[in-house]
Design a protein around this motif. Structure first.
Motif, PDB file in Angstrom:
ATOM      1  N   ASP A   1     -62.883  61.701  47.607  1.00  0.00           N
ATOM      2  CA  ASP A   1     -63.714  62.302  46.556  1.00  0.00           C
ATOM      3  C   ASP A   1     -63.159  61.973  45.175  1.00  0.00           C
ATOM      4  O   ASP A   1     -63.900  61.596  44.264  1.00  0.00           O
ATOM      5  CB  ASP A   1     -63.790  63.819  46.752  1.00  0.00           C
ATOM      6  N   GLU A   2     -61.833  62.130  45.017  1.00  0.00           N
ATOM      7  CA  GLU A   2     -61.216  61.883  43.710  1.00  0.00           C
ATOM      8  C   GLU A   2     -61.313  60.420  43.302  1.00  0.00           C
ATOM      9  O   GLU A   2     -61.274  60.092  42.114  1.00  0.00           O
ATOM     10  CB  GLU A   2     -59.747  62.313  43.740  1.00  0.00           C
ATOM     11  N   ASN A   3     -61.434  59.537  44.281  1.00  0.00           N
ATOM     12  CA  ASN A   3     -61.497  58.099  43.994  1.00  0.00           C
ATOM     13  C   ASN A   3     -62.918  57.609  43.714  1.00  0.00           C
ATOM     14  O   ASN A   3     -63.141  56.432  43.429  1.00  0.00           O
ATOM     15  CB  ASN A   3     -60.909  57.314  45.162  1.00  0.00           C
ATOM     16  N   ARG A   4     -63.900  58.520  43.777  1.00  0.00           N
ATOM     17  CA  ARG A   4     -65.284  58.141  43.453  1.00  0.00           C
ATOM     18  C   ARG A   4     -65.367  57.782  41.967  1.00  0.00           C
ATOM     19  O   ARG A   4     -64.612  58.284  41.137  1.00  0.00           O
ATOM     20  CB  ARG A   4     -66.243  59.296  43.748  1.00  0.00           C
ATOM     21  N   ALA A   5     -66.317  56.924  41.655  1.00  0.00           N
ATOM     22  CA  ALA A   5     -66.461  56.452  40.268  1.00  0.00           C
ATOM     23  C   ALA A   5     -67.381  57.367  39.472  1.00  0.00           C
ATOM     24  O   ALA A   5     -68.455  57.742  39.946  1.00  0.00           O
ATOM     25  CB  ALA A   5     -67.012  55.037  40.247  1.00  0.00           C
ATOM     26  N   VAL A   6     -66.935  57.743  38.253  1.00  0.00           N
ATOM     27  CA  VAL A   6     -67.842  58.394  37.305  1.00  0.00           C
ATOM     28  C   VAL A   6     -68.517  57.331  36.450  1.00  0.00           C
ATOM     29  O   VAL A   6     -69.586  57.559  35.883  1.00  0.00           O
ATOM     30  CB  VAL A   6     -67.117  59.426  36.410  1.00  0.00           C
ATOM     31  N   ALA A   7     -67.863  56.176  36.379  1.00  0.00           N
ATOM     32  CA  ALA A   7     -68.449  55.031  35.661  1.00  0.00           C
ATOM     33  C   ALA A   7     -67.749  53.758  36.115  1.00  0.00           C
ATOM     34  O   ALA A   7     -66.592  53.791  36.557  1.00  0.00           O
ATOM     35  CB  ALA A   7     -68.302  55.205  34.159  1.00  0.00           C
TER      36      ALA A   7
ATOM     37  N   VAL B   1     -67.005  49.958  34.484  1.00  0.00           N
ATOM     38  CA  VAL B   1     -67.050  49.191  33.238  1.00  0.00           C
ATOM     39  C   VAL B   1     -66.588  47.774  33.516  1.00  0.00           C
ATOM     40  O   VAL B   1     -65.436  47.547  33.877  1.00  0.00           O
ATOM     41  CB  VAL B   1     -66.148  49.843  32.164  1.00  0.00           C
ATOM     42  N   ASN B   2     -67.515  46.840  33.388  1.00  0.00           N
ATOM     43  CA  ASN B   2     -67.188  45.434  33.670  1.00  0.00           C
ATOM     44  C   ASN B   2     -66.504  45.274  35.030  1.00  0.00           C
ATOM     45  O   ASN B   2     -65.522  44.534  35.179  1.00  0.00           O
ATOM     46  CB  ASN B   2     -66.316  44.846  32.559  1.00  0.00           C
ATOM     47  N   GLY B   3     -67.013  46.017  36.012  1.00  0.00           N
ATOM     48  CA  GLY B   3     -66.493  45.904  37.376  1.00  0.00           C
ATOM     49  C   GLY B   3     -65.282  46.757  37.670  1.00  0.00           C
ATOM     50  O   GLY B   3     -64.817  46.793  38.812  1.00  0.00           O
ATOM     51  N   GLU B   4     -64.755  47.466  36.659  1.00  0.00           N
ATOM     52  CA  GLU B   4     -63.579  48.315  36.864  1.00  0.00           C
ATOM     53  C   GLU B   4     -63.991  49.782  36.858  1.00  0.00           C
ATOM     54  O   GLU B   4     -64.767  50.219  36.007  1.00  0.00           O
ATOM     55  CB  GLU B   4     -62.519  48.044  35.795  1.00  0.00           C
ATOM     56  N   LYS B   5     -63.406  50.522  37.783  1.00  0.00           N
ATOM     57  CA  LYS B   5     -63.813  51.896  38.021  1.00  0.00           C
ATOM     58  C   LYS B   5     -63.021  52.903  37.175  1.00  0.00           C
ATOM     59  O   LYS B   5     -61.816  52.780  37.015  1.00  0.00           O
ATOM     60  CB  LYS B   5     -63.629  52.198  39.511  1.00  0.00           C
ATOM     61  N   ILE B   6     -63.754  53.894  36.636  1.00  0.00           N
ATOM     62  CA  ILE B   6     -63.119  55.094  36.075  1.00  0.00           C
ATOM     63  C   ILE B   6     -63.319  56.176  37.125  1.00  0.00           C
ATOM     64  O   ILE B   6     -64.448  56.541  37.446  1.00  0.00           O
ATOM     65  CB  ILE B   6     -63.763  55.516  34.745  1.00  0.00           C
ATOM     66  N   THR B   7     -62.237  56.659  37.703  1.00  0.00           N
ATOM     67  CA  THR B   7     -62.351  57.570  38.843  1.00  0.00           C
ATOM     68  C   THR B   7     -62.630  59.009  38.415  1.00  0.00           C
ATOM     69  O   THR B   7     -62.357  59.409  37.278  1.00  0.00           O
ATOM     70  CB  THR B   7     -61.071  57.563  39.686  1.00  0.00           C
ATOM     71  N   LYS B   8     -63.138  59.735  39.373  1.00  0.00           N
ATOM     72  CA  LYS B   8     -63.376  61.164  39.170  1.00  0.00           C
ATOM     73  C   LYS B   8     -62.065  61.873  38.838  1.00  0.00           C
ATOM     74  O   LYS B   8     -62.041  62.767  37.985  1.00  0.00           O
ATOM     75  CB  LYS B   8     -63.991  61.760  40.441  1.00  0.00           C
ATOM     76  N   LYS B   9     -60.972  61.457  39.480  1.00  0.00           N
ATOM     77  CA  LYS B   9     -59.670  62.090  39.226  1.00  0.00           C
ATOM     78  C   LYS B   9     -59.237  61.876  37.785  1.00  0.00           C
ATOM     79  O   LYS B   9     -58.801  62.812  37.108  1.00  0.00           O
ATOM     80  CB  LYS B   9     -58.616  61.513  40.181  1.00  0.00           C
ATOM     81  N   GLU B  10     -59.371  60.655  37.291  1.00  0.00           N
ATOM     82  CA  GLU B  10     -58.964  60.372  35.909  1.00  0.00           C
ATOM     83  C   GLU B  10     -59.835  61.153  34.926  1.00  0.00           C
ATOM     84  O   GLU B  10     -59.331  61.709  33.946  1.00  0.00           O
ATOM     85  CB  GLU B  10     -59.049  58.884  35.611  1.00  0.00           C
ATOM     86  N   PHE B  11     -61.121  61.194  35.193  1.00  0.00           N
ATOM     87  CA  PHE B  11     -62.009  61.965  34.327  1.00  0.00           C
ATOM     88  C   PHE B  11     -61.607  63.435  34.343  1.00  0.00           C
ATOM     89  O   PHE B  11     -61.533  64.081  33.286  1.00  0.00           O
ATOM     90  CB  PHE B  11     -63.462  61.834  34.779  1.00  0.00           C
ATOM     91  N   THR B  12     -61.344  63.986  35.516  1.00  0.00           N
ATOM     92  CA  THR B  12     -61.009  65.408  35.646  1.00  0.00           C
ATOM     93  C   THR B  12     -59.746  65.755  34.872  1.00  0.00           C
ATOM     94  O   THR B  12     -59.675  66.802  34.211  1.00  0.00           O
ATOM     95  CB  THR B  12     -60.838  65.777  37.132  1.00  0.00           C
ATOM     96  N   ILE B  13     -58.745  64.885  34.934  1.00  0.00           N
ATOM     97  CA  ILE B  13     -57.498  65.120  34.194  1.00  0.00           C
ATOM     98  C   ILE B  13     -57.788  65.230  32.696  1.00  0.00           C
ATOM     99  O   ILE B  13     -57.317  66.143  32.015  1.00  0.00           O
ATOM    100  CB  ILE B  13     -56.474  64.001  34.473  1.00  0.00           C
ATOM    101  N   ASN B  14     -58.569  64.292  32.183  1.00  0.00           N
ATOM    102  CA  ASN B  14     -58.897  64.294  30.752  1.00  0.00           C
ATOM    103  C   ASN B  14     -59.796  65.474  30.383  1.00  0.00           C
ATOM    104  O   ASN B  14     -59.640  66.070  29.312  1.00  0.00           O
ATOM    105  CB  ASN B  14     -59.555  62.971  30.371  1.00  0.00           C
ATOM    106  N   TYR B  15     -60.720  65.810  31.265  1.00  0.00           N
ATOM    107  CA  TYR B  15     -61.633  66.931  31.023  1.00  0.00           C
ATOM    108  C   TYR B  15     -60.865  68.251  30.984  1.00  0.00           C
ATOM    109  O   TYR B  15     -60.974  69.033  30.031  1.00  0.00           O
ATOM    110  CB  TYR B  15     -62.685  66.953  32.123  1.00  0.00           C
ATOM    111  N   LYS B  16     -60.037  68.493  31.991  1.00  0.00           N
ATOM    112  CA  LYS B  16     -59.275  69.747  32.043  1.00  0.00           C
ATOM    113  C   LYS B  16     -58.248  69.824  30.920  1.00  0.00           C
ATOM    114  O   LYS B  16     -57.955  70.913  30.420  1.00  0.00           O
ATOM    115  CB  LYS B  16     -58.595  69.894  33.403  1.00  0.00           C
ATOM    116  N   SER B  17     -57.724  68.681  30.523  1.00  0.00           N
ATOM    117  CA  SER B  17     -56.769  68.648  29.411  1.00  0.00           C
ATOM    118  C   SER B  17     -57.432  69.130  28.121  1.00  0.00           C
ATOM    119  O   SER B  17     -56.854  69.914  27.361  1.00  0.00           O
ATOM    120  CB  SER B  17     -56.234  67.229  29.227  1.00  0.00           C
TER     121      SER B  17
END
Length: 335
Positions: free
Chosen positions: A33-39, A41-57
């Motif tokens: 689940d955490e490895n799912r893509a929120v976006a 970009v040019n073939g590279e994934k921004i993961t749900k986990k990375e987004f969540t860290i920045n969002y909660k921060s």
């Protein structure tokens, strides 16, 4: 070893493996689940986990709660707007990191070591160590994931420095700016008598006292001696209220407007600011020369030029980028 014994051993091993697998399933599901893509970009994934860290921060930084996030403005909740802004920021950062990679911009071993040392200082500090650990728990990040975010930010900073290094200010640009902004580089030297207001209930009494002291000055009493007696600015009262020289932008607006409207030796009426009530006396005025402020103007012009140029590059990179967003994944994220 008999056939039945072998079957029993194999069966036991399978059961143990099944138990281990069942126990691990929640972690496997979570990782997927955490490895799912929120976006992408040019073939590279921004993961749900990375987004969540920045969002909660960001939620933690501003102290926002669910009640606030659920409020709507212009048809969207604050939660939706914040998520959109964070995703846009992460997409831009991904583009920047890709541009840095194209230019072989990375962190040196020394720069990475400095980051690790800074993190270790947080961890080992008796006061901040616990709060750092709690912060990581709050944003749902491991120490390595936190470090990764710091590294990415520093790479972007190095990209900015590299691509904007050609944006410099010429001598003629500096001189032209000075000549058209001379009033910004005028200084006044002023003294003041401050009557602090820390409670709205005491405002009327403090203003009355300030008016009384102003009348004493008008009657011929020494401004400096009255400042020593009545001013509540501990940093200046013993110096007769002397604030030294300052230019525009260095004092609160109400104080600045009053001070720059006075001639040398003139006294202001009672002026109200966020600090309380002031009586101001201007004791000198002077115009800073171009040589006095050359470095300051150069820094400002170059900073403005770099920012403008970098923004134009970002717009170009964004237009060229292939971006795909996954709104369903974004909606599944909450605090």
């Amino acid at each position: 070893m008999g056939k039945n014994t072998k079957i029993a051993i194999i069966t036991s091993a399978v059961i143990v493996l099944l138990i281990i697998l069942i126990a691990a399933i929640p972690e496997i599901v979570k990782s997927i689940d955490e490895n799912r893509a929120v976006a992408i970009v040019n073939g590279e994934k921004i993961t749900k986990k990375e987004f969540t860290i920045n969002y909660k921060s960001q939620i933690d930084y501003y102290g926002l709660d669910k009640a606030f996030l659920s409020q709507k403005v212009d048809g969207k909740t604050y939660e939706e707007q914040i998520k959109e802004n964070i995703l846009e920021g992460l997409i831009i950062r991904q583009i920047e990191l890709q541009q840095a990679k194209k230019r072989n911009i990375t962190l040196t071993g020394q720069e990475r070591k400095a980051i690790e040392e800074r993190i270790n200082q947080y961890k080992n500090d008796s006061e901040n160590g616990l709060s750092f650990k709690q912060y990581l728990q709050t944003i749902g990040a491991t120490e390595e994931e936190y470090k990764d975010q710091v590294i990415k930010s520093q790479i972007v900073s190095k990209l900015y420095d590299e691509v904007t290094k050609s944006q410099t200010a010429s001598d003629s640009e500096i001189e032209d700016y000075y000549n058209s902004h001379k009033s910004d580089y005028e200084q006044v030297k002023a003294s003041h008598i401050l009557f602090k207001v820390s409670d709205p209930k005491e405002e009327a009494a403090k203003k009355k006292k300030a008016e009384e002291v102003l009348q004493m000055i008008k009657s011929g009493q020494s401004f400096e001696k009255l400042a020593q007696k009545y001013s509540e600015d501990d940093a200046t009262k013993q110096k007769g209220g002397d604030l030294g020289y300052f230019k525009k932008g260095e004092m609160v607006k109400e104080f600045e407007d009053a001070a720059f409207s006075l001639g040398i030796g003139e006294i202001s009426p009672v002026i109200k600011t966020t600090y309380g009530f002031h009586i101001i006396k201007v004791t000198d005025r002077k115009q800073l020369t171009l040589n006095d402020v050359r470095d300051e103007i150069k820094s400002k012009l170059e900073s403005d030029k770099k920012e403008k140029y970098y923004q134009s590059l970002l717009e170009k990179w964004q237009k060229e980028a292939k971006i795909k967003k996954f709104e369903n994944v974004l909606k599944s994220i909450s605090i």
